[in-house]
Design a protein around this motif. Structure first.
Motif, mmCIF file in Angstrom:
data_model
loop_
_atom_site.group_PDB
_atom_site.id
_atom_site.type_symbol
_atom_site.label_atom_id
_atom_site.label_comp_id
_atom_site.label_asym_id
_atom_site.label_seq_id
_atom_site.Cartn_x
_atom_site.Cartn_y
_atom_site.Cartn_z
ATOM 1 N N ASP A 24 0.855 -1.184 0.000
ATOM 2 C CA ASP A 24 0.000 0.000 0.000
ATOM 3 C C ASP A 24 0.898 1.243 0.000
ATOM 4 O OD1 ASP A 24 -1.855 2.008 0.457
ATOM 5 O OD2 ASP A 24 -2.422 1.324 2.459
ATOM 6 N N HIS A 248 -4.918 9.062 -6.108
ATOM 7 C CA HIS A 248 -6.297 9.013 -6.606
ATOM 8 C C HIS A 248 -6.381 8.881 -8.123
ATOM 9 C CE1 HIS A 248 -6.356 11.553 -2.835
ATOM 10 N NE2 HIS A 248 -7.074 10.503 -2.496
ATOM 11 N N HIS A 292 -6.714 4.333 -5.696
ATOM 12 C CA HIS A 292 -7.688 4.820 -4.724
ATOM 13 C C HIS A 292 -8.701 5.745 -5.400
ATOM 14 C CE1 HIS A 292 -9.117 5.259 -0.694
ATOM 15 N NE2 HIS A 292 -8.856 6.552 -0.624
ATOM 16 N N HIS A 294 -12.224 4.595 -5.728
ATOM 17 C CA HIS A 294 -13.519 4.348 -5.099
ATOM 18 C C HIS A 294 -14.594 3.749 -5.987
ATOM 19 C CE1 HIS A 294 -11.634 7.831 -2.947
ATOM 20 N NE2 HIS A 294 -11.770 6.960 -1.972
ATOM 21 N N THR A 315 -4.666 3.206 -0.352
ATOM 22 C CA THR A 315 -5.884 3.126 0.465
ATOM 23 C C THR A 315 -6.264 4.409 1.197
ATOM 24 O OG1 THR A 315 -4.632 2.416 2.412
ATOM 25 C CG2 THR A 315 -5.472 0.675 0.958
ATOM 26 N N ALA A 322 -11.133 5.405 3.522
ATOM 27 C CA ALA A 322 -10.453 4.115 3.404
ATOM 28 C C ALA A 322 -11.406 2.970 3.724
ATOM 29 C CB ALA A 322 -9.248 4.073 4.345
ATOM 30 N N GLU A 327 -11.004 -2.904 0.164
ATOM 31 C CA GLU A 327 -10.214 -2.451 -0.976
ATOM 32 C C GLU A 327 -9.227 -3.518 -1.427
ATOM 33 O OE1 GLU A 327 -9.184 1.912 -1.392
ATOM 34 O OE2 GLU A 327 -9.396 1.764 0.781
#
Length: 351
Positions: A24, A248, A292, A294, A315, A322, A327
């Motif tokens: 991560d 992101h 990340h 979503h 994450t 999170a 995830e």
């Protein structure tokens, strides 16, 4: 570029991943050793009369977020939560609220040194499970380079971590080229993550203060501007060995890539010749991007746009958005790909 050529040990010489879980790369920390190290700007943790916590950085106050006793502040709590989520190794990085890019350079440097010492100490308590990214006083490029060198050579940190803009400068400002060259020489990647819009600068668009849009939309806005600076502004062209990772999924990159490509195909005066000659896709695929985003649909669009060769798992661990094990499970077939990519990006070895 590598440690062998410069006398700098590579991160792979310092860190061996010892857990089979995923890697991560998107996890922030608030550490006790760095509290108060920016002078009057803090950072400060406190509690109101009703017992609710606050976190103050200069004039910016984050209400209702409890850092003490959480994974943000306690490495033991973090590693236990990583075990529960199936995360083998995590890169911990500065809280974006504490970039301090508009603070005076001396205070920003003092804070960066304290924070990097704290991150190195936390990572050192859990070798093979935690690695750290360096906070840097980017308003003073020579000081930032010196602190990155110290962080890599003496503390064993594995990356630089910076904002999407540096005060009044964009990421393609010529004065930042020495910093990018230093990252290449030290053989470490540069991670880019935005701070809350208008946090330290002039008044921002007040509409972004509604509905937490500074986080929901503002981050994506800044990340997309960062992509434009890196690609259109020629950073990737001038530094072909530079590894840059954006949070992101690079903001709205996947959605606007077609418009970016059209601008190059129907060039205006500002479109650089290297993009006309080489095409924009090769530069977009040079960027490392975290997952990340979503949404399975958003991730599919990102993969359709740039592929999976430079996709890494992130994450915002323990943050408001999170999902932990959810995830990790959602990675599916991407689990091995993103973990191998992250190990390569961070120059890590495997036990």
């Amino acid at each position: 570029m590598t440690g062998a050529g410069s006398g700098v040990p590579s991160p792979a010489d310092r860190v061996i991943v010892r857990s089979p879980g995923v890697i991560d790369v998107h996890a922030h920390a608030v550490l006790p050793m760095s509290l108060g190290c920016a002078g009057a700007a803090g950072p400060e943790i406190g509690y109101r009369e009703d017992g609710s916590p606050f976190f103050r950085v200069g004039e910016y106050v984050l209400n209702g977020v409890r850092y003490e006793g959480s994974a943000f502040m306690d490495p033991e709590v973090r590693v236990a939560a990583m075990d529960a989520a199936g995360i083998g190794l995590q890169m911990i990085s500065p809280n974006p609220i504490t970039y301090f890019t508009r603070l005076d350079a001396r205070s920003a440097t003092d804070y960066a040194r304290a924070h990097n010492d704290a991150i190195a100490e936390a990572a050192g308590r859990h070798p093979g499970r935690l690695v750290g990214a360096a906070q840097l006083p980017m308003q003073d490029v020579p000081a930032a380079i010196a602190e990155l060198e110290r962080s890599v050579r003496e503390l064993g940190l594995v990356a630089a971590y910076i904002d999407t803009d540096i005060g009044d400068r964009t990421l393609d400002a010529p004065e930042l080229d020495d910093f990018y060259s230093a990252a290449v020489e030290l053989d470490v990647p540069v991670f880019i993550h935005p701070s809350p819009v208008g946090q330290e600068g002039p008044p921002d668009d007040t509409r972004l203060r509604r509905f937490d849009l500074d986080l929901l939309l503002g981050f994506s806005y800044d990340e997309t501007l960062a992509v434009a600076a890196l690609v259109f502004g020629g950073v990737l062209e001038r530094h072909p060995a530079l590894d840059v990772c954006l949070s992101h999924g690079g903001g709205t990159l996947a959605f606007v890539a077609g418009r970016f490509a059209r601008a190059v195909a129907k060039p205006r005066a500002w479109v650089p010749e290297f993009l006309v000659e080489n095409g924009i896709e090769s530069y977009l695929r040079r960027l490392w991007l975290d997952t990340h985003v979503h949404s399975a649909g958003s991730l599919r669009l990102l993969i359709d746009t740039v592929g999976t060769d430079r996709l890494v798992f992130g994450t915002n661990f323990a943050g408001w958005d999170a999902d932990g094990a959810t995830e990790v499970d959602a990675l599916g077939d991407l689990r091995e790909t993103t973990t191998a990519n992250a190990a390569h990006l961070l120059r890590l070895g495997r036990a």
